[in-house]
Every structure is written in structure tokens, then in C-alpha cells.
Scaffold this motif. Structure first.
Motif, PDB file in Angstrom:
ATOM      1  N   VAL A 105       0.836  -1.204   0.000  1.00  0.00           N
ATOM      2  CA  VAL A 105       0.000   0.000   0.000  1.00  0.00           C
ATOM      3  C   VAL A 105       0.873   1.257   0.000  1.00  0.00           C
ATOM      4  N   ASP A 106       2.178   1.069  -0.180  1.00  0.00           N
ATOM      5  CA  ASP A 106       3.114   2.192  -0.308  1.00  0.00           C
ATOM      6  C   ASP A 106       4.061   1.892  -1.477  1.00  0.00           C
ATOM      7  N   PRO A 107       3.491   1.788  -2.690  1.00  0.00           N
ATOM      8  CA  PRO A 107       4.270   1.310  -3.843  1.00  0.00           C
ATOM      9  C   PRO A 107       5.423   2.215  -4.248  1.00  0.00           C
ATOM     10  N   GLU A 108       5.346   3.497  -3.928  1.00  0.00           N
ATOM     11  CA  GLU A 108       6.426   4.400  -4.305  1.00  0.00           C
ATOM     12  C   GLU A 108       7.725   4.022  -3.592  1.00  0.00           C
ATOM     13  N   PHE A 109       7.620   3.602  -2.349  1.00  0.00           N
ATOM     14  CA  PHE A 109       8.799   3.190  -1.587  1.00  0.00           C
ATOM     15  C   PHE A 109       9.112   1.710  -1.768  1.00  0.00           C
ATOM     16  N   ASP A 110       8.062   0.884  -1.823  1.00  0.00           N
ATOM     17  CA  ASP A 110       8.244  -0.568  -1.842  1.00  0.00           C
ATOM     18  C   ASP A 110       8.571  -1.082  -3.241  1.00  0.00           C
ATOM     19  N   THR A 111       9.842  -0.974  -3.611  1.00  0.00           N
ATOM     20  CA  THR A 111      10.333  -1.551  -4.862  1.00  0.00           C
ATOM     21  C   THR A 111      10.485  -3.054  -4.690  1.00  0.00           C
ATOM     22  N   PRO A 112      10.665  -3.799  -5.768  1.00  0.00           N
ATOM     23  CA  PRO A 112      10.900  -5.242  -5.635  1.00  0.00           C
ATOM     24  C   PRO A 112      12.059  -5.565  -4.697  1.00  0.00           C
ATOM     25  N   GLU A 113      13.124  -4.779  -4.769  1.00  0.00           N
ATOM     26  CA  GLU A 113      14.284  -5.025  -3.913  1.00  0.00           C
ATOM     27  C   GLU A 113      13.932  -4.822  -2.438  1.00  0.00           C
ATOM     28  N   VAL A 114      13.184  -3.771  -2.140  1.00  0.00           N
ATOM     29  CA  VAL A 114      12.782  -3.496  -0.764  1.00  0.00           C
ATOM     30  C   VAL A 114      11.863  -4.606  -0.247  1.00  0.00           C
ATOM     31  N   ASP A 151       0.628   2.971  -8.893  1.00  0.00           N
ATOM     32  CA  ASP A 151       0.693   4.200  -8.096  1.00  0.00           C
ATOM     33  C   ASP A 151      -0.289   4.138  -6.920  1.00  0.00           C
ATOM     34  N   GLN A 152      -0.209   5.136  -6.068  1.00  0.00           N
ATOM     35  CA  GLN A 152      -1.003   5.146  -4.840  1.00  0.00           C
ATOM     36  C   GLN A 152      -2.496   5.201  -5.132  1.00  0.00           C
ATOM     37  N   THR A 153      -2.869   5.994  -6.108  1.00  0.00           N
ATOM     38  CA  THR A 153      -4.283   6.108  -6.459  1.00  0.00           C
ATOM     39  C   THR A 153      -4.849   4.768  -6.892  1.00  0.00           C
ATOM     40  N   PHE A 154      -4.056   4.036  -7.665  1.00  0.00           N
ATOM     41  CA  PHE A 154      -4.528   2.740  -8.149  1.00  0.00           C
ATOM     42  C   PHE A 154      -4.778   1.768  -7.001  1.00  0.00           C
ATOM     43  N   ILE A 155      -3.816   1.618  -6.091  1.00  0.00           N
ATOM     44  CA  ILE A 155      -3.972   0.603  -5.048  1.00  0.00           C
ATOM     45  C   ILE A 155      -5.116   0.958  -4.100  1.00  0.00           C
ATOM     46  N   GLU A 156      -5.341   2.235  -3.877  1.00  0.00           N
ATOM     47  CA  GLU A 156      -6.455   2.619  -3.012  1.00  0.00           C
ATOM     48  C   GLU A 156      -7.791   2.272  -3.653  1.00  0.00           C
ATOM     49  N   GLN A 157      -7.916   2.494  -4.957  1.00  0.00           N
ATOM     50  CA  GLN A 157      -9.163   2.181  -5.646  1.00  0.00           C
ATOM     51  C   GLN A 157      -9.314   0.684  -5.861  1.00  0.00           C
ATOM     52  N   PHE A 158      -8.200   0.017  -6.167  1.00  0.00           N
ATOM     53  CA  PHE A 158      -8.225  -1.434  -6.373  1.00  0.00           C
ATOM     54  C   PHE A 158      -8.651  -2.155  -5.100  1.00  0.00           C
ATOM     55  N   ALA A 159      -8.116  -1.744  -3.973  1.00  0.00           N
ATOM     56  CA  ALA A 159      -8.473  -2.362  -2.700  1.00  0.00           C
ATOM     57  C   ALA A 159      -9.959  -2.195  -2.415  1.00  0.00           C
ATOM     58  N   LEU A 160     -10.479  -1.011  -2.699  1.00  0.00           N
ATOM     59  CA  LEU A 160     -11.886  -0.737  -2.439  1.00  0.00           C
ATOM     60  C   LEU A 160     -12.798  -1.501  -3.397  1.00  0.00           C
ATOM     61  N   ASP A 161     -12.462  -1.489  -4.679  1.00  0.00           N
ATOM     62  CA  ASP A 161     -13.318  -2.121  -5.680  1.00  0.00           C
ATOM     63  C   ASP A 161     -13.302  -3.645  -5.592  1.00  0.00           C
ATOM     64  N   SER A 162     -12.139  -4.236  -5.432  1.00  0.00           N
ATOM     65  CA  SER A 162     -12.019  -5.693  -5.487  1.00  0.00           C
ATOM     66  C   SER A 162     -12.159  -6.373  -4.133  1.00  0.00           C
ATOM     67  N   PHE A 163     -11.603  -5.755  -3.080  1.00  0.00           N
ATOM     68  CA  PHE A 163     -11.600  -6.394  -1.769  1.00  0.00           C
ATOM     69  C   PHE A 163     -12.524  -5.717  -0.755  1.00  0.00           C
ATOM     70  N   LYS A 164     -13.154  -4.608  -1.181  1.00  0.00           N
ATOM     71  CA  LYS A 164     -14.052  -3.858  -0.291  1.00  0.00           C
ATOM     72  C   LYS A 164     -13.331  -3.478   1.003  1.00  0.00           C
ATOM     73  N   THR A 165     -12.073  -3.083   0.874  1.00  0.00           N
ATOM     74  CA  THR A 165     -11.275  -2.744   2.041  1.00  0.00           C
ATOM     75  C   THR A 165     -10.638  -1.369   1.854  1.00  0.00           C
ATOM     76  N   LEU A 166     -10.337  -0.730   2.973  1.00  0.00           N
ATOM     77  CA  LEU A 166      -9.820   0.638   2.952  1.00  0.00           C
ATOM     78  C   LEU A 166      -8.303   0.666   2.865  1.00  0.00           C
ATOM     79  N   VAL A 167      -7.790   1.464   1.945  1.00  0.00           N
ATOM     80  CA  VAL A 167      -6.375   1.827   1.885  1.00  0.00           C
ATOM     81  C   VAL A 167      -6.342   3.332   1.647  1.00  0.00           C
TER      82      VAL A 167
END
Length: 204
Positions: free
Chosen positions: A99-108, A131-147
Motif C-alpha cells: 500500500v506504499d508502492p512508491e517506496f516498496d520496490t521489488p528489492e525493498v 501508483d497510490q491512487t490505483f492501489i487505493e481504488q483497487f483495494a476498495l473495488d475488489s476487496f471492499k477494504t480501505l487503503v
């Protein structure tokens, strides 16, 4: 005589428990199709929803800079995997959406996973590459959960839920992934549900 009756009583109880377990049928609590996605896992590989179909998978939302619930959630996930291994379950995946994709690279993400006692890391996919906007909307739309990432730059807010997705890519059940109360995370139930989903698919 009393000893024989006691032994018979114990045998009957065990047989009843085993019979109940063998007759267990998985019942979904929800029915939410997961939206298609293209992401990058911690190995640097591109993965899509289609790559996860064919097997059930257990998902969670975390981030590596989290100082509160994410470490115990990740550890709890390793405990669930140990439970699955003990039950002889092989056909599953474990998926963690950052839920923090800007910091969480594959290496991290790879370094983060190395900090935990993962029994079999081949089953794990820690995802980023959006990006951040995507994961927040994806979480809400697919998992009905808040990010939600606060505007003031504080830690990302997210739920502490484990989500079970079936082999068709549909969310079917949710569980507590973190609890300060003893027994709050249903380790056995999650493992049994995953095993039952696989057996139902194979017609066992």
C-alpha cells in the motif's frame, strides 16, 4: 469394565471429530470478483490476475515501513503457511499488495520478506509496480477494504484482514490477520478452508 467403557467413549469422540472434519464443506461468506491487474512481484516479474487463477490464494495489504500491524500480520502469514505444509497442502499462493508502492520496490520487498521465517518463499508474491491512487481504488473495488495515504504524509491506513480468493479469482472469505487477543487469528480455519477449496476443485 470401567476402563473399557472409558476407552470406548474416547474412541467414539475421536471418530465423531474426524467424521465432522472429513464432512466439512467450505461455504463462502462473500462473492467479489477480483478486477484484472498487471503488477510486479518482489522478484521483478510481471504478474496478472490470470497468473493466480487455478489455485486459491490468501491475500493481505501491507507496507514495509509499517511499524505497527504489518510485521505481526506477515509473521502470522508464515504461521498459516507452516500449518498448510503440515496438512500436506501444496496448490496455493500467498499474495501481499504493497500500500506504499512508491517506496516498496521489488528489492525493498525482497529484503522485507527475508526478515521472516518463511517456510516456502516460492508460494509468495509481494506486489508493487502501480501508483497510490490505483492501489487505493483497487483495494476498495475488489476487496471492499480501505487503503488511504494521509495527505500529511503519515503512515498509510489499511485494514488488518486476510482475504481468501478462490481458484477463479473471486474473493470468498475474510479473516482477522492480526489481533492482540489470544486466538484472534483463526490459523486452523484458514488452512482447513484452503485445503477444502483445493479438494472440492479436485473432486476429492
Amino acid at each position: 469394565m470401567k476402563k473399557r467403557l472409558s476407552s470406548l467413549f474416547v474412541i467414539m469422540i475421536v471418530a465423531t471429530i474426524l467424521g465432522a472434519c472429513s464432512n466439512y464443506k467450505f461455504k463462502p461468506d462473500v462473492n467479489y470478483p477480483i478486477e484484472d491487474f498487471t503488477m510486479t512481484d518482489h522478484r521483478g516479474n510481471t504478474v496478472t490476475l490470470e497468473d493466480f487463477k487455478g489455485e486459491p490464494w490468501l491475500a493481505m495489504f501491507i507496507f514495509t515501513n509499517c511499524t505497527t500491524v504489518c510485521p505481526p500480520m506477515t509473521f502470522n502469514m508464515t504461521e498459516i503457511q507452516s500449518n498448510l505444509i503440515e496438512r500436506g497442502v501444496e496448490d496455493y499462493k500467498i499474495v501481499a499488495f504493497s500500500v506504499d508502492p512508491e517506496f516498496d520496490t521489488p528489492e525493498v520487498l525482497t529484503n522485507y520478506l527475508s526478515l521472516y521465517p518463511v517456510p516456502d518463499d516460492s508460494k509468495w508474491h509481494l506486489l508493487t509496480g502501480y501508483d497510490q491512487t490505483f492501489i487505493e481504488q483497487f483495494a476498495l473495488d475488489s476487496f471492499k477494504t480501505l487503503v488511504k495515504k494521509p495527505a500529511d504524509g503519515g503512515e498509510v491506513m489499511h485494514m488488518v484482514t486476510f482475504h481468501l480468493v478462490d481458484e477463479k479469482g473471486t474473493l470468498v472469505k475474510n479473516y482477522s490477520g492480526y489481533s492482540e487477543a489470544e486466538g484472534g487469528v483463526p490459523f486452523d480455519t484458514i488452512a482447513i478452508d484452503i485445503k477444502t477449496l483445493i479438494e472440492d476443485r479436485l473432486g476429492k
